[in-house]
Design an enzyme around this catalytic site. Structure first.
Site, PDB file in Angstrom:
ATOM      1  N   GLY A 132       0.791  -1.225   0.000  1.00 17.45           N
ATOM      2  CA  GLY A 132       0.000   0.000   0.000  1.00 17.45           C
ATOM      3  C   GLY A 132       0.821   1.272   0.000  1.00 17.45           C
TER       4      GLY A 132
ATOM      5  N   CYS B 276      -3.671   6.649   1.499  1.00 15.78           N
ATOM      6  CA  CYS B 276      -3.642   5.437   0.672  1.00 15.78           C
ATOM      7  C   CYS B 276      -3.465   5.760  -0.808  1.00 15.78           C
ATOM      8  CB  CYS B 276      -4.886   4.591   0.897  1.00 15.78           C
ATOM      9  SG  CYS B 276      -5.171   4.206   2.637  1.00 15.78           S
TER      10      CYS B 276
END
Length: 215
Positions: free
Chosen positions: A78, A174
């Site tokens: 991520g 993110c």
């Protein structure tokens, strides 16, 4: 039943004190490197001191203005996210080979556990295949990032309970520009990280297929 089979049906849940991120990350990696085929799986619950963590796929442009909050390059999947007091960290130290999970299955089971917990609070949440995590009305309440090493997982989820959300404005959470964050305290009476962790862990134990948990 063999010892390995017996251990696969039980999981140890540990509450850790609030701590800085890096020491906890190194402890997870050491645990994973030293575990054997018969080591019970574990869930670690804790809060961190303020920190931005940048995943393996992270791009520097998603950190807009770190300011006085340190940035740690870590080995989870991520992009960048924020951790701080009032956010529940749930680290899932699981032998995927023994559980016969692939990574996608594990991610889905963890996300479903969060969704089930929120449903118990009369909050409707969803997961998104294209953007892992858990969302409520397109606002993100839970981020997920894992690392698989020697067939075992570590890292896990960051679940917003009752924290200062303003540091998320210093990043593209993110990797998504203008992604809004939300938290449990805005949606339910729960404001204590300990309470959220105790309840959420019960759903994880069930959905991940363990017979019982050892605290």
């Amino acid at each position: 039943m063999t010892k390995t089979q017996a251990n696969s049906n039980h999981i140890i849940i540990r509450w850790l004190p609030q701590q800085e991120y890096q020491s906890c990350w190194l402890a997870m990696r050491e645990f994973t490197d030293q575990r054997t085929d018969t080591t019970p799986d574990e869930i670690w619950l804790c809060e961190h001191e303020p920190v931005f963590t940048q995943g393996q796929n992270g791009k520097a442009e998603h950190i807009l203005a770190a300011g006085d909050i340190p940035v740690v390059q870590t080995d989870r999947g991520g992009q960048v996210t924020y951790h701080g007091p009032g956010q529940l960290m749930v680290y899932t130290l699981i032998d995927l080979r023994r559980k016969k999970f692939n990574v996608r299955q594990l991610v889905s089971l963890i996300e479903q556990s969060v969704i089930d917990f929120l449903a118990s609070q009369n909050v409707t949440a969803v997961a998104k295949t294209e953007a892992p995590g858990v969302y409520i009305d397109n606002k993100k309440i839970c981020s997920i990032g894992l690392r698989i090493r020697r067939g075992c997982s570590y890292h896990g989820i960051a679940f917003n309970v009752a924290l200062d959300l303003s540091p998320f404005q210093r990043i593209n959470p993110c990797g998504f520009k203008n992604l809004e964050m939300t938290q449990l305290s805005a949606l339910s009476p729960i404001r204590e990280v300990q309470s959220a962790g105790d309840q959420l862990s019960s759903y994880l134990v069930k959905n991940l297929g363990y017979d019982s948990a050892i605290n």
